[in-house]
Scaffold this active site. Structure first.
Site, PDB file in Angstrom:
ATOM      1  N   GLY A 100       0.837  -1.189   0.000  1.00  0.00           N
ATOM      2  CA  GLY A 100       0.000   0.000   0.000  1.00  0.00           C
ATOM      3  C   GLY A 100       0.873   1.240   0.000  1.00  0.00           C
ATOM      4  O   GLY A 100       2.033   1.197   0.404  1.00  0.00           O
ATOM      5  N   GLN A 124       3.320   9.950   0.948  1.00  0.00           N
ATOM      6  CA  GLN A 124       4.618   9.251   0.925  1.00  0.00           C
ATOM      7  C   GLN A 124       5.445   9.579  -0.312  1.00  0.00           C
ATOM      8  O   GLN A 124       6.645   9.326  -0.337  1.00  0.00           O
ATOM      9  CB  GLN A 124       4.410   7.734   1.030  1.00  0.00           C
ATOM     10  CG  GLN A 124       3.840   7.297   2.380  1.00  0.00           C
ATOM     11  CD  GLN A 124       3.701   5.798   2.459  1.00  0.00           C
ATOM     12  OE1 GLN A 124       2.686   5.240   2.082  1.00  0.00           O
ATOM     13  NE2 GLN A 124       4.738   5.133   2.923  1.00  0.00           N
ATOM     14  N   CYS A 142       6.550  -0.038   7.226  1.00  0.00           N
ATOM     15  CA  CYS A 142       6.141   1.101   6.400  1.00  0.00           C
ATOM     16  C   CYS A 142       7.322   1.523   5.532  1.00  0.00           C
ATOM     17  O   CYS A 142       8.444   1.640   6.020  1.00  0.00           O
ATOM     18  CB  CYS A 142       5.722   2.260   7.303  1.00  0.00           C
ATOM     19  SG  CYS A 142       5.287   3.740   6.381  1.00  0.00           S
ATOM     20  N   LEU A 143       7.045   1.792   4.261  1.00  0.00           N
ATOM     21  CA  LEU A 143       8.115   2.191   3.334  1.00  0.00           C
ATOM     22  C   LEU A 143       8.733   3.531   3.747  1.00  0.00           C
ATOM     23  O   LEU A 143       9.885   3.813   3.413  1.00  0.00           O
ATOM     24  CB  LEU A 143       7.561   2.301   1.907  1.00  0.00           C
ATOM     25  CG  LEU A 143       7.053   0.998   1.276  1.00  0.00           C
ATOM     26  CD1 LEU A 143       6.349   1.285  -0.042  1.00  0.00           C
ATOM     27  CD2 LEU A 143       8.192   0.011   1.082  1.00  0.00           C
ATOM     28  N   HIS A 189      -3.626   1.402   7.972  1.00  0.00           N
ATOM     29  CA  HIS A 189      -2.271   1.959   7.919  1.00  0.00           C
ATOM     30  C   HIS A 189      -2.211   3.136   6.927  1.00  0.00           C
ATOM     31  O   HIS A 189      -1.669   4.198   7.248  1.00  0.00           O
ATOM     32  CB  HIS A 189      -1.290   0.848   7.506  1.00  0.00           C
ATOM     33  CG  HIS A 189       0.126   1.287   7.384  1.00  0.00           C
ATOM     34  ND1 HIS A 189       1.116   0.838   8.223  1.00  0.00           N
ATOM     35  CD2 HIS A 189       0.744   2.151   6.519  1.00  0.00           C
ATOM     36  CE1 HIS A 189       2.260   1.404   7.886  1.00  0.00           C
ATOM     37  NE2 HIS A 189       2.053   2.202   6.847  1.00  0.00           N
ATOM     38  N   GLU A 190      -2.787   2.941   5.734  1.00  0.00           N
ATOM     39  CA  GLU A 190      -2.707   3.993   4.707  1.00  0.00           C
ATOM     40  C   GLU A 190      -3.589   5.192   5.071  1.00  0.00           C
ATOM     41  O   GLU A 190      -3.214   6.339   4.817  1.00  0.00           O
ATOM     42  CB  GLU A 190      -3.086   3.442   3.336  1.00  0.00           C
ATOM     43  CG  GLU A 190      -2.219   2.292   2.823  1.00  0.00           C
ATOM     44  CD  GLU A 190      -0.718   2.521   2.959  1.00  0.00           C
ATOM     45  OE1 GLU A 190      -0.274   3.680   2.933  1.00  0.00           O
ATOM     46  OE2 GLU A 190       0.009   1.520   3.118  1.00  0.00           O
ATOM     47  N   HIS A 238      -1.837   7.460   7.363  1.00  0.00           N
ATOM     48  CA  HIS A 238      -0.931   8.384   6.655  1.00  0.00           C
ATOM     49  C   HIS A 238      -1.665   9.650   6.224  1.00  0.00           C
ATOM     50  O   HIS A 238      -1.121  10.755   6.305  1.00  0.00           O
ATOM     51  CB  HIS A 238      -0.359   7.723   5.397  1.00  0.00           C
ATOM     52  CG  HIS A 238       0.859   6.894   5.638  1.00  0.00           C
ATOM     53  ND1 HIS A 238       1.996   7.397   6.225  1.00  0.00           N
ATOM     54  CD2 HIS A 238       1.139   5.599   5.348  1.00  0.00           C
ATOM     55  CE1 HIS A 238       2.917   6.440   6.294  1.00  0.00           C
ATOM     56  NE2 HIS A 238       2.418   5.331   5.780  1.00  0.00           N
TER      57      HIS A 238
HETATM   58 NI    NI Z   1       3.240   3.392   5.598  1.00  0.00          NI
END
Ligand code: NI
Length: 169
Positions: free
Chosen positions: A46, A51, A94-95, A136-137, A140
């Site tokens: 995701g 991001q 998380c990226l 999670h997304e 963000h």
């Molecule tokens: Ni993330």
């Protein structure tokens, strides 16, 4: 489609809430295509627009990441309208938060309202891992990252590690 640069903690943009999208135009569709390409390239399951530095309420995710094909779903202005139960995600990552992994307490089942890429209102339910990715997304989009979801001790250790790393580089 272009692979975009993923910003990482402690970039202050990650702490800002994203703006709702008023018009789904060619720029938004291009951003979504680039976000998907960036997610597959990373690889991740995701990705939220913030991001890649765009403070817009857009996320892309893979509904079936176990299937080895590049299919994804995009949600615009997504909101969790209902959540039930508890689900402990295992080793969530998380990226934008490299080298931090943690189990996180999430809701087990959620109802999400959003617009699809054609601007049509949609509402659906998600459970388990699928619900974890969406929570999670959507975090963000509200300026909340994995760093905020771990224990105070783990957060302190991570912040110290990042500071040390930034000083060294
Ligand atoms: Ni993330």
């Amino acid at each position: 489609m272009t692979v975009l640069e993923i910003i990482t903690y402690p970039d202050p943009r990650l702490l800002e809430p994203s703006e709702p999208v008023a018009l789904i135009d060619e720029d938004v569709r291009q951003l979504i295509a680039d976000m998907a390409e960036t997610m597959f390239d990373a690889p991740g399951v995701g990705l939220a627009a913030v991001q890649v530095g765009a403070l817009k309420q857009i996320l892309v995710y893979q509904e079936h990441p176990e299937e080895n094909e590049k299919s994804f779903r995009a949600l615009i202005n997504p909101v969790i309208v209902q959540s039930e139960g508890k689900y402990l995600s295992e080793n969530e990552g998380c990226l934008s938060v490299p080298d931090l992994r943690s189990n996180v307490q999430r809701a087990a089942k959620i109802t999400v309202k959003a617009l699809n890429i054609d601007g049509e209102p949609i509402e659906f339910q998600a459970e388990g891992m699928h619900a974890v990715v969406l929570q999670h997304e959507i975090d963000h989009l509200n300026g909340v990252t994995l760093v905020d979801r771990v224990s105070a001790l783990k957060r302190e250790i991570y912040k110290r590690k990042v500071k040390k790393h930034l000083k060294a580089s």
